[in-house]
Design a protein around this motif. Structure first.
Motif, PDB file in Angstrom:
ATOM      1  N   ILE A 152      -5.365 -66.764  -5.231  1.00  0.00           N
ATOM      2  CA  ILE A 152      -4.786 -67.790  -4.352  1.00  0.00           C
ATOM      3  C   ILE A 152      -3.725 -68.650  -5.051  1.00  0.00           C
ATOM      4  O   ILE A 152      -2.848 -69.209  -4.399  1.00  0.00           O
ATOM      5  CB  ILE A 152      -5.893 -68.703  -3.747  1.00  0.00           C
ATOM      6  N   SER A 192      -9.814 -68.419 -16.233  1.00  0.00           N
ATOM      7  CA  SER A 192     -10.143 -68.458 -14.799  1.00  0.00           C
ATOM      8  C   SER A 192      -9.285 -67.472 -14.016  1.00  0.00           C
ATOM      9  O   SER A 192      -8.859 -67.762 -12.897  1.00  0.00           O
ATOM     10  CB  SER A 192      -9.908 -69.857 -14.239  1.00  0.00           C
ATOM     11  N   TYR A 232     -10.294 -73.804  -3.056  1.00  0.00           N
ATOM     12  CA  TYR A 232     -10.095 -72.730  -2.062  1.00  0.00           C
ATOM     13  C   TYR A 232     -11.289 -71.781  -2.070  1.00  0.00           C
ATOM     14  O   TYR A 232     -11.816 -71.392  -1.027  1.00  0.00           O
ATOM     15  CB  TYR A 232      -8.801 -71.978  -2.376  1.00  0.00           C
ATOM     16  N   SER A 233     -11.740 -71.425  -3.281  1.00  0.00           N
ATOM     17  CA  SER A 233     -12.833 -70.459  -3.419  1.00  0.00           C
ATOM     18  C   SER A 233     -14.123 -71.006  -2.815  1.00  0.00           C
ATOM     19  O   SER A 233     -14.876 -70.263  -2.171  1.00  0.00           O
ATOM     20  CB  SER A 233     -13.060 -70.126  -4.899  1.00  0.00           C
ATOM     21  N   MET A 261      -7.741 -73.483  -7.244  1.00  0.00           N
ATOM     22  CA  MET A 261      -8.428 -72.199  -7.056  1.00  0.00           C
ATOM     23  C   MET A 261      -9.892 -72.431  -6.718  1.00  0.00           C
ATOM     24  O   MET A 261     -10.459 -71.820  -5.818  1.00  0.00           O
ATOM     25  CB  MET A 261      -8.279 -71.373  -8.332  1.00  0.00           C
ATOM     26  N   ASP A 262     -10.519 -73.376  -7.413  1.00  0.00           N
ATOM     27  CA  ASP A 262     -11.937 -73.649  -7.186  1.00  0.00           C
ATOM     28  C   ASP A 262     -12.156 -74.207  -5.779  1.00  0.00           C
ATOM     29  O   ASP A 262     -13.087 -73.803  -5.080  1.00  0.00           O
ATOM     30  CB  ASP A 262     -12.431 -74.654  -8.240  1.00  0.00           C
ATOM     31  N   ARG A 284     -16.557 -67.385  -2.191  1.00  0.00           N
ATOM     32  CA  ARG A 284     -16.407 -66.381  -3.254  1.00  0.00           C
ATOM     33  C   ARG A 284     -15.193 -66.767  -4.095  1.00  0.00           C
ATOM     34  O   ARG A 284     -14.355 -67.546  -3.636  1.00  0.00           O
ATOM     35  CB  ARG A 284     -16.231 -64.970  -2.681  1.00  0.00           C
ATOM     36  N   THR A 285     -15.111 -66.197  -5.275  1.00  0.00           N
ATOM     37  CA  THR A 285     -13.971 -66.515  -6.131  1.00  0.00           C
ATOM     38  C   THR A 285     -12.727 -65.784  -5.640  1.00  0.00           C
ATOM     39  O   THR A 285     -12.736 -64.553  -5.512  1.00  0.00           O
ATOM     40  CB  THR A 285     -14.282 -66.116  -7.586  1.00  0.00           C
ATOM     41  N   VAL A 286     -11.684 -66.555  -5.360  1.00  0.00           N
ATOM     42  CA  VAL A 286     -10.419 -65.967  -4.891  1.00  0.00           C
ATOM     43  C   VAL A 286      -9.344 -66.380  -5.898  1.00  0.00           C
ATOM     44  O   VAL A 286      -8.558 -67.285  -5.656  1.00  0.00           O
ATOM     45  CB  VAL A 286     -10.046 -66.465  -3.479  1.00  0.00           C
ATOM     46  N   ASN A 287      -9.326 -65.726  -7.067  1.00  0.00           N
ATOM     47  CA  ASN A 287      -8.379 -66.249  -8.067  1.00  0.00           C
ATOM     48  C   ASN A 287      -6.928 -65.881  -7.764  1.00  0.00           C
ATOM     49  O   ASN A 287      -6.015 -66.498  -8.311  1.00  0.00           O
ATOM     50  CB  ASN A 287      -8.795 -65.946  -9.519  1.00  0.00           C
ATOM     51  N   GLN A 293     -14.209 -70.342   0.749  1.00  0.00           N
ATOM     52  CA  GLN A 293     -14.336 -68.937   1.118  1.00  0.00           C
ATOM     53  C   GLN A 293     -15.728 -68.414   0.760  1.00  0.00           C
ATOM     54  O   GLN A 293     -16.112 -67.332   1.187  1.00  0.00           O
ATOM     55  CB  GLN A 293     -13.289 -68.086   0.386  1.00  0.00           C
ATOM     56  N   ASP A 320      -4.663 -60.131 -10.516  1.00  0.00           N
ATOM     57  CA  ASP A 320      -5.810 -60.705  -9.798  1.00  0.00           C
ATOM     58  C   ASP A 320      -6.202 -59.840  -8.599  1.00  0.00           C
ATOM     59  O   ASP A 320      -7.383 -59.637  -8.322  1.00  0.00           O
ATOM     60  CB  ASP A 320      -5.486 -62.128  -9.313  1.00  0.00           C
TER      61      ASP A 320
END
Ligand SMILES: NC(=O)C1=CN([C@@H]2O[C@H](COP(=O)(O)OP(=O)(O)OC[C@H]3O[C@@H](n4cnc5c(N)ncnc54)[C@H](OP(=O)(O)O)[C@@H]3O)[C@@H](O)[C@H]2O)C=CC1
Ligand SMILES: O=C(O)CCC(=O)C(=O)O
Length: 420
Positions: free
Chosen positions: A174, A182, A163-164, A160-161, A169-172, A167, A360
């Motif tokens: 995913i 988290s 990928y984020s 997740m980290d 930004r946080t994309v939890n 991007q 999410d």
């Protein structure tokens, strides 16, 4: 169709599909479209080892079909991983999600590696590199990963980290199976094992057998096996046998599940738990018990093991533990052994992953009770539909479960038209 999809596990998935397609009378011309994956991605993951050398690991992600929504499925880190195994697991995810009524196609991925031989730093490097290579092919509305054998909440947090960060930004949403801290959901960690135990309780009910005093043997004491043991013990079932790669224990009087779980937490494996209860791992599955729970790898119940099984319920917590040859034996023993097929038995995991994804996306989080109540509701519904089909058509449990899944995907494909 000449293809890259080979190996014993893929052959299992193909053979099962053919049996179900015959039962559903799916025309020959429609079968390849239903069976073969939409996409199969192969990547190389180079990482720096602690000794200064570079190692390159092979990684895969197979997305089976995109007909009902994004694809969904776990990521396996294990030496056995290859494109055939991952494809079979992706296909099974499709039938599993469709049976549970989830808006997903199936996917599965993995890396050919023994994760227990890597240091924590190396494992983090591999996890991050795997996700980084997958970024062009995944997304919250394209393909959503989750844990499977050899991966866990920590690996999902690294995915997740990574990928984020790309991007900005946080994309939890995913991945699912993340730590609750988290963006994970309450209940996902124990969902698969809890679901296995819930369905065993439904099977016991149907067979008029009380849970209290029943006996269970569990192969595999990782995420799924250990939580199944905890929940079964809570229902009063006596756990008389357990195993992992490192040890196998059997005691007719019952093993202490709390102590087994504490030993796992302290040592990371079952080795060293007891000297008195040590047992031959090759003989564990065929010991007399009420409930047998294979919760490790594929193909452990084959044509040699199936005639020797002495359980009343076979609860397939693992994916693909029973070969088609063993299924033929189980068909002749169907009055003796009640099979809870894998795509039903272990569907609690992906069901709660779906709840995690929904939470999410909405950034609105549920309490544990809500998660578990909804989980039990979807499992009960799937169980009833499988049993209704068994009763109506007198087919084996696996055929009934798969037929519901395959039929749903086939109908959706047909409605969307043959050509893009
Ligand atoms: N995690 C999930 O939510 C879901 C998992 N599943 C399926 O459940 C199964 C188990 O997954 P999970 O619990 O997550 O994986 P884990 O990696 O957490 O645990 C796997 C367990 O299986 C044991 N094992 C591996 N090989 C053998 C063997 N030959 N004999 C005995 N034990 C063995 C491992 O022992 P050791 O550590 O010693 O190698 C470990 O105890 C897999 O088939 C997976 O696909 C299905 C649905 C969801
Ligand atoms: O939780 C998920 O999305 C998938 C779990 C999984 O890999 C499985 O059910 O086999």
């Amino acid at each position: 169709m000449s293809n890259i999809y080979t190996g014993p596990v893929f052959e299992m998935a193909r053979n099962q599909f053919v049996s179900v397609a015959n039962y559903l009378e799916i025309p020959e011309g429609h079968r390849d479209r239903l069976l073969y994956p939409k996409r199969a991605i192969t990547i190389s993951c180079p990482i720096h080892l602690d000794n200064g050398e570079t190692a390159v690991f092979q990684g895969y992600r197979v997305q089976h079909h995109l007909t009902l929504g994004p694809t969904k499925g776990g990521t396996r880190f294990a030496p056995s991983v290859d494109i055939g195994e991952v494809s079979a697991l992706a296909i099974w995810m499709s039938w599993k999600c469709a049976l549970a009524g989830l808006p997903y196609g199936g996917a599965k991925g993995g890396v050919t590696v023994d994760p227990y031989k890597l240091s924590r730093r190396e494992l983090e490097g591999l996890s991050r590199r795997y996700m980084q290579e997958m970024i062009p092919f995944v997304g919250p509305h394209i393909d959503v990963m989750a844990p499977d054998m050899g991966t866990n909440e920590q690996v999902m947090a690294w995915f997740m980290d990574t990928y984020s960060m790309y991007q900005g930004r946080t994309v939890n949403e995913i991945v699912t199976g993340k730590p609750v801290s988290s963006g994970g959901t309450e209940g996902r960690r124990e969902a698969t094992g809890l679901g296995v135990a819930h369905l065993i309780a439904r099977a016991l009910e149907r067979l008029n057998m009380p849970a209290a005093g029943s006996t269970a043997i569990i192969q595999g004491f990782g995420n799924v096996g250990s939580f199944a043991a905890i929940e079964l013990a809570r229902q009063g079932v006596s756990i008389i046998g357990v195993s992992d790669h490192t040890a196998c224990y059997f005691d007719r009087k019952g093993l202490d599940v709390d102590k087994l779980v504490a030993h796992m937490a302290a040592h990371g494996s079952l080795a060293g738990f007891s000297t008195e209860a040590l047992f031959d791992a090759n003989e564990l599955l065929v010991q007399p018990c009420d409930i047998l729970v294979p919760a490790a790898i594929e193909r452990v119940i084959d044509e040699k093991v199936a005639p020797r099984l002495q359980c009343r319920i076979l609860a397939e917590a693992a994916n693909g533990p029973t070969t088609p040859e063993a299924d033929a034996v189980l068909l002749s023993r169907r009055k003796e052994i009640f099979v809870i097929p894998d795509i039903l038995c272990n569907s609690g995991g992906v069901i709660v992953s779906y709840f995690e994804w929904v939470q999410d996306l909405q950034q609105l989080f549920w309490g544990r009770n809500e998660v578990i109540t909804r989980l039990r509701g979807l499992l009960d519904d799937a169980f009833e539909r499988v049993m209704a089909r068994v009763d109506k058509d007198d087919v084996p449990h696996r055929v009934a479960a798969m037929a519901i899944g395959v039929d749903k995907v086939a109908k959706a494909k047909a409605m969307r038209g043959l050509f893009p």
